[in-house]
Design a protein around this motif. Structure first.
Motif, PDB file in Angstrom:
ATOM      1  N   VAL A 104      51.973  -6.744 -31.541  1.00  0.00           N
ATOM      2  CA  VAL A 104      50.909  -7.724 -31.781  1.00  0.00           C
ATOM      3  C   VAL A 104      51.398  -8.820 -32.733  1.00  0.00           C
ATOM      4  O   VAL A 104      51.251 -10.015 -32.445  1.00  0.00           O
ATOM      5  CB  VAL A 104      49.633  -7.018 -32.312  1.00  0.00           C
ATOM      6  CG1 VAL A 104      48.576  -8.031 -32.702  1.00  0.00           C
ATOM      7  CG2 VAL A 104      49.085  -6.059 -31.257  1.00  0.00           C
TER       8      VAL A 104
ATOM      9  N   GLU B 231      58.610  -7.985 -41.898  1.00  0.00           N
ATOM     10  CA  GLU B 231      58.581  -6.602 -41.412  1.00  0.00           C
ATOM     11  C   GLU B 231      59.366  -5.707 -42.377  1.00  0.00           C
ATOM     12  O   GLU B 231      60.472  -6.050 -42.774  1.00  0.00           O
ATOM     13  CB  GLU B 231      59.204  -6.547 -39.998  1.00  0.00           C
ATOM     14  CG  GLU B 231      59.504  -5.170 -39.473  1.00  0.00           C
ATOM     15  CD  GLU B 231      58.304  -4.214 -39.444  1.00  0.00           C
ATOM     16  OE1 GLU B 231      57.240  -4.590 -38.912  1.00  0.00           O
ATOM     17  OE2 GLU B 231      58.442  -3.093 -39.984  1.00  0.00           O
TER      18      GLU B 231
ATOM     19  N   SER C  31      54.173   0.560 -31.805  1.00  0.00           N
ATOM     20  CA  SER C  31      54.534  -0.211 -30.609  1.00  0.00           C
ATOM     21  C   SER C  31      55.676   0.417 -29.804  1.00  0.00           C
ATOM     22  O   SER C  31      55.902   0.030 -28.656  1.00  0.00           O
ATOM     23  CB  SER C  31      54.888  -1.647 -30.993  1.00  0.00           C
ATOM     24  OG  SER C  31      53.738  -2.273 -31.516  1.00  0.00           O
TER      25      SER C  31
ATOM     26  N   VAL D 256      51.380   1.476 -20.895  1.00  0.00           N
ATOM     27  CA  VAL D 256      50.543   1.189 -19.723  1.00  0.00           C
ATOM     28  C   VAL D 256      49.864  -0.172 -19.893  1.00  0.00           C
ATOM     29  O   VAL D 256      49.350  -0.492 -20.965  1.00  0.00           O
ATOM     30  CB  VAL D 256      49.463   2.284 -19.539  1.00  0.00           C
ATOM     31  CG1 VAL D 256      48.464   1.905 -18.444  1.00  0.00           C
ATOM     32  CG2 VAL D 256      50.124   3.621 -19.207  1.00  0.00           C
TER      33      VAL D 256
ATOM     34  N   VAL E  45      55.795  -6.004 -47.821  1.00  0.00           N
ATOM     35  CA  VAL E  45      54.778  -6.710 -48.619  1.00  0.00           C
ATOM     36  C   VAL E  45      54.165  -5.697 -49.581  1.00  0.00           C
ATOM     37  O   VAL E  45      53.658  -4.657 -49.162  1.00  0.00           O
ATOM     38  CB  VAL E  45      53.693  -7.324 -47.700  1.00  0.00           C
ATOM     39  CG1 VAL E  45      52.548  -7.889 -48.516  1.00  0.00           C
ATOM     40  CG2 VAL E  45      54.301  -8.387 -46.796  1.00  0.00           C
TER      41      VAL E  45
ATOM     42  N   THR F   8      48.984   0.449 -41.577  1.00  0.00           N
ATOM     43  CA  THR F   8      48.643   0.178 -42.982  1.00  0.00           C
ATOM     44  C   THR F   8      47.921  -1.163 -43.146  1.00  0.00           C
ATOM     45  O   THR F   8      47.902  -1.726 -44.241  1.00  0.00           O
ATOM     46  CB  THR F   8      49.894   0.226 -43.883  1.00  0.00           C
ATOM     47  OG1 THR F   8      50.957  -0.438 -43.227  1.00  0.00           O
ATOM     48  CG2 THR F   8      50.319   1.636 -44.211  1.00  0.00           C
TER      49      THR F   8
ATOM     50  N   ILE G 219      43.866  -1.760 -34.501  1.00  0.00           N
ATOM     51  CA  ILE G 219      44.395  -2.227 -33.202  1.00  0.00           C
ATOM     52  C   ILE G 219      45.072  -1.051 -32.482  1.00  0.00           C
ATOM     53  O   ILE G 219      46.298  -0.936 -32.405  1.00  0.00           O
ATOM     54  CB  ILE G 219      45.356  -3.430 -33.376  1.00  0.00           C
ATOM     55  CG1 ILE G 219      44.733  -4.514 -34.280  1.00  0.00           C
ATOM     56  CG2 ILE G 219      45.727  -4.015 -32.013  1.00  0.00           C
ATOM     57  CD1 ILE G 219      43.419  -5.106 -33.783  1.00  0.00           C
ATOM     58  N   GLU G 220      44.224  -0.163 -31.998  1.00  0.00           N
ATOM     59  CA  GLU G 220      44.712   0.976 -31.203  1.00  0.00           C
ATOM     60  C   GLU G 220      44.778   0.523 -29.740  1.00  0.00           C
ATOM     61  O   GLU G 220      44.749  -0.682 -29.448  1.00  0.00           O
ATOM     62  CB  GLU G 220      43.780   2.167 -31.428  1.00  0.00           C
ATOM     63  CG  GLU G 220      42.326   1.861 -31.133  1.00  0.00           C
ATOM     64  CD  GLU G 220      41.442   3.094 -31.112  1.00  0.00           C
ATOM     65  OE1 GLU G 220      41.933   4.198 -30.852  1.00  0.00           O
ATOM     66  OE2 GLU G 220      40.231   2.962 -31.323  1.00  0.00           O
TER      67      GLU G 220
ATOM     68  N   THR H  51      48.438  -3.946 -24.183  1.00  0.00           N
ATOM     69  CA  THR H  51      47.971  -4.761 -23.052  1.00  0.00           C
ATOM     70  C   THR H  51      47.383  -6.087 -23.539  1.00  0.00           C
ATOM     71  O   THR H  51      47.568  -7.139 -22.915  1.00  0.00           O
ATOM     72  CB  THR H  51      46.859  -3.999 -22.275  1.00  0.00           C
ATOM     73  OG1 THR H  51      47.320  -2.694 -21.987  1.00  0.00           O
ATOM     74  CG2 THR H  51      46.463  -4.723 -21.008  1.00  0.00           C
TER      75      THR H  51
HETATM   76  C1  LIG Z   1      49.709   7.496 -28.416  1.00  0.00           C
HETATM   77  C2  LIG Z   1      49.415   6.048 -28.144  1.00  0.00           C
HETATM   78  C3  LIG Z   1      49.379   5.573 -26.835  1.00  0.00           C
HETATM   79  C4  LIG Z   1      49.071   4.236 -26.580  1.00  0.00           C
HETATM   80  N1  LIG Z   1      49.148   3.777 -25.291  1.00  0.00           N
HETATM   81  C5  LIG Z   1      48.876   2.473 -25.042  1.00  0.00           C
HETATM   82  C6  LIG Z   1      48.967   1.979 -23.733  1.00  0.00           C
HETATM   83  O1  LIG Z   1      49.384   2.667 -22.805  1.00  0.00           O
HETATM   84  N2  LIG Z   1      48.613   0.685 -23.507  1.00  0.00           N
HETATM   85  C7  LIG Z   1      48.157  -0.126 -24.511  1.00  0.00           C
HETATM   86  O2  LIG Z   1      47.779  -1.268 -24.234  1.00  0.00           O
HETATM   87  N3  LIG Z   1      48.129   0.311 -25.791  1.00  0.00           N
HETATM   88  C8  LIG Z   1      48.497   1.590 -26.079  1.00  0.00           C
HETATM   89  N4  LIG Z   1      48.479   2.036 -27.360  1.00  0.00           N
HETATM   90  C9  LIG Z   1      48.132   1.109 -28.433  1.00  0.00           C
HETATM   91  C10 LIG Z   1      49.319   0.216 -28.799  1.00  0.00           C
HETATM   92  O3  LIG Z   1      50.505   0.970 -28.912  1.00  0.00           O
HETATM   93  C11 LIG Z   1      49.009  -0.458 -30.142  1.00  0.00           C
HETATM   94  O4  LIG Z   1      47.748  -1.080 -30.055  1.00  0.00           O
HETATM   95  C12 LIG Z   1      50.037  -1.525 -30.500  1.00  0.00           C
HETATM   96  O5  LIG Z   1      51.332  -1.008 -30.434  1.00  0.00           O
HETATM   97  C13 LIG Z   1      49.735  -2.023 -31.911  1.00  0.00           C
HETATM   98  O6  LIG Z   1      50.714  -2.955 -32.276  1.00  0.00           O
HETATM   99  P1  LIG Z   1      50.711  -3.559 -33.722  1.00  0.00           P
HETATM  100  O7  LIG Z   1      51.720  -4.626 -33.726  1.00  0.00           O
HETATM  101  O8  LIG Z   1      49.303  -3.890 -34.120  1.00  0.00           O
HETATM  102  O9  LIG Z   1      51.088  -2.350 -34.694  1.00  0.00           O
HETATM  103  P2  LIG Z   1      52.521  -1.623 -35.042  1.00  0.00           P
HETATM  104  O10 LIG Z   1      53.356  -1.435 -33.851  1.00  0.00           O
HETATM  105  O11 LIG Z   1      52.119  -0.434 -35.820  1.00  0.00           O
HETATM  106  O12 LIG Z   1      53.213  -2.693 -35.970  1.00  0.00           O
HETATM  107  C14 LIG Z   1      52.811  -2.906 -37.303  1.00  0.00           C
HETATM  108  C15 LIG Z   1      54.041  -3.263 -38.089  1.00  0.00           C
HETATM  109  O13 LIG Z   1      53.668  -3.617 -39.418  1.00  0.00           O
HETATM  110  C16 LIG Z   1      54.698  -3.202 -40.283  1.00  0.00           C
HETATM  111  N5  LIG Z   1      54.180  -3.109 -41.640  1.00  0.00           N
HETATM  112  C17 LIG Z   1      53.193  -2.296 -42.092  1.00  0.00           C
HETATM  113  N6  LIG Z   1      52.988  -2.485 -43.425  1.00  0.00           N
HETATM  114  C18 LIG Z   1      53.869  -3.435 -43.815  1.00  0.00           C
HETATM  115  C19 LIG Z   1      54.162  -4.052 -45.069  1.00  0.00           C
HETATM  116  N7  LIG Z   1      53.503  -3.698 -46.196  1.00  0.00           N
HETATM  117  N8  LIG Z   1      55.133  -4.970 -45.147  1.00  0.00           N
HETATM  118  C20 LIG Z   1      55.822  -5.341 -44.009  1.00  0.00           C
HETATM  119  N9  LIG Z   1      55.611  -4.776 -42.790  1.00  0.00           N
HETATM  120  C21 LIG Z   1      54.636  -3.842 -42.697  1.00  0.00           C
HETATM  121  C22 LIG Z   1      55.084  -1.829 -39.713  1.00  0.00           C
HETATM  122  O14 LIG Z   1      56.366  -1.432 -40.157  1.00  0.00           O
HETATM  123  C23 LIG Z   1      55.025  -2.096 -38.213  1.00  0.00           C
HETATM  124  O15 LIG Z   1      56.273  -2.464 -37.682  1.00  0.00           O
HETATM  125  C24 LIG Z   1      48.794   3.353 -27.655  1.00  0.00           C
HETATM  126  C25 LIG Z   1      48.844   3.840 -28.969  1.00  0.00           C
HETATM  127  C26 LIG Z   1      49.162   5.164 -29.211  1.00  0.00           C
HETATM  128  C27 LIG Z   1      49.259   5.662 -30.624  1.00  0.00           C
END
Ligand SMILES: Cc1cc2nc3c(=O)[nH]c(=O)nc-3n(C[C@H](O)[C@H](O)[C@H](O)COP(=O)(O)OP(=O)(O)OC[C@H]3O[C@@H](n4cnc5c(N)ncnc54)[C@H](O)[C@@H]3O)c2cc1C
Length: 372
Positions: free
Chosen positions: A13, A32, A42, A48, A171, A207, A351-352, A357
């Motif tokens: 995201v 990051e 991620s 999916v 951060v 977090t 953001i689960e 997608t």
């Molecule tokens: C089991 C499972 C199955 C899923 N299946 C699907 C699916 O099939 N299809 C779908 O659409 N979605 C799916 N999802 C949801 C999807 O994976 C997440 O919504 C998406 O990956 C979220 O991305 P993000 O960038 O918000 O979070 P993350 O990938 O968690 O990225 C957040 C980043 O922030 C960084 N960060 C945190 N704190 C700090 C800080 N203080 N300083 C610097 N960096 C920091 C972390 O290191 C991390 O890299 C699934 C989730 C799970 C758990």
């Protein structure tokens, strides 16, 4: 100001947002804490491309998933990201579940997903001869993709747009100042570094509640609870028996959508994920061998060929849930926080799924929240 826009978190995201904003604004920074992108949720998910079937009408989850699906397919085509529009079956294995299928179809229609078809047994057998189902809903727009390639492309495009990506920097503090925010970082070499930014975008996944609290936005209603999802793999050669995604009818409050069959771009087949709220927010990615029996029994209902030893522990991911166990599903929290006294601070919390997608649609949505 040192930066115009600072995005915290290089998951799928944060990367999608960085790509989008670096195409329109100068001085965009993505921070990051890990040495590279996508080291948390991620890269620990089902990969999916969801159709947008289950989410409550009018929710951001429904809107951004349906929009995001189309944007993601177009993006994959344009940038040669490996994907497959393989389709998905939601299978009813009892009379009671058949009536639930009808409700699922109605919810999907309200979300603008009007391509679901109800299949009878013979048609199901034509598509997937090895599964058992009395009836099934077929979703032709569901698919799978290679998430790593997607994130890599977001990273490359951000850099090509002259966005800056800083890895290995955590951060640790955020202070509101007159014209924006001062951010303190802890670098990989344990040195501290501060800089100022006009806009902050909190895309810190597991977090993200802590990042919001750092800036002094305390909110018990936005506390993240870690909710683990474990997977077992289906060993070869039986992985060849399935060519589409196969899901059971979901449990009523959408805590998870039931232990299902996912296929990946490499031909692997996984069962899962299950749903377990962790007692504390620790990054516990162990897969419990003791769950093999439960996975086997759950999947056996629609995979009659399955034997106990056909599956083995594979991996786990953690959902950043903002609803407590048993509570109704909560929506994505994506807000510009002027009304709470924090202008230019955009929070993305909870953001689960379907965050992957929705990633490109979320980036568009966030761009529209920015006032410079
Ligand atoms: C089991 C499972 C199955 C899923 N299946 C699907 C699916 O099939 N299809 C779908 O659409 N979605 C799916 N999802 C949801 C999807 O994976 C997440 O919504 C998406 O990956 C979220 O991305 P993000 O960038 O918000 O979070 P993350 O990938 O968690 O990225 C957040 C980043 O922030 C960084 N960060 C945190 N704190 C700090 C800080 N203080 N300083 C610097 N960096 C920091 C972390 O290191 C991390 O890299 C699934 C989730 C799970 C758990």
């Amino acid at each position: 100001m040192d930066a115009e826009i600072t995005i915290i978190g290089a998951g799928v995201v944060g990367l999608a947002i960085a790509e989008k904003l670096s195409g329109s604004f100068n001085d965009v920074f993505l921070i990051e804490k890990h040495p590279t992108f996508g080291q948390e949720t991620s890269s620990r998910n089902s990969e999916v491309i969801h159709a947008g079937i289950y989410y409550p009408m009018g929710s951001l989850k429904a809107k951004l998933c349906v929009e995001g699906k189309g944007l993601l397919y177009d993006y994959c085509k344009k940038h040669d990201i490996p994907y497959r529009n393989c389709g998905k079956l939601i299978v009813a294995t009892s009379q009671e579940e058949i009536s639930i299928l009808k409700g699922i179809r109605q919810t999907a229609m309200k979300n603008g997903v009007d391509d679901l078809t109800l299949l009878e047994k013979d048609k199901i057998t034509e598509l997937e001869p090895e599964i058992f189902a009395l009836k099934a809903l077929y979703s032709p727009s569901t698919g799978i993709l290679d998430t790593h390639s997607l994130m890599k492309r977001f990273e490359i495009n951000t850099l090509n747009n002259s966005g800056q990506i800083v890895y290995g920097s955590e951060v640790t503090e955020i202070k509101k100042i007159e014209t924006g925010y001062e951010i303190k970082l802890l670098e990989a070499d344990s040195k501290e570094y501060s800089f100022t930014t006009r806009i902050v975008i909190n895309s810190a996944g597991l977090t993200s509640d802590k990042i919001s609290e750092m800036a002094d936005m305390k909110d018990d209603n936005l506390k993240i609870m870690f909710c683990k999802g474990e997977y077992f793999r289906l060993n070869p050669p039986k992985n060849k028996l399935i060519s589409r995604l196969v899901y059971p009818v979901p449990v009523h409050n959408l805590e998870g959508i039931g232990i299902h069959v996912t296929i990946d771009m490499g031909g692997g087949v996984k069962l899962g994920p299950d749903v377990t709220y962790l007692d504390s927010n620790i990054h516990d990615y162990k897969v419990s061998v003791s769950k093999q029996e439960a996975f086997y029994l759950s999947a056996k209902k629609f995979l009659p060929f399955l034997e106990y030893d056909d599956i083995a522990p594979e991996m786990a991911g953690i959902r950043p849930k903002i609803q407590k166990p048993g509570e109704p599903v909560r929506d994505f929290y994506i807000r510009e926080e002027t009304s709470r006294g924090f202008p230019g601070f955009i929070n993305l919390i909870g953001i689960e799924s379907p965050g992957l997608t929705s990633s490109i649609a979320i980036a568009h949505y966030v761009k529209n929240l920015i006032r410079i």
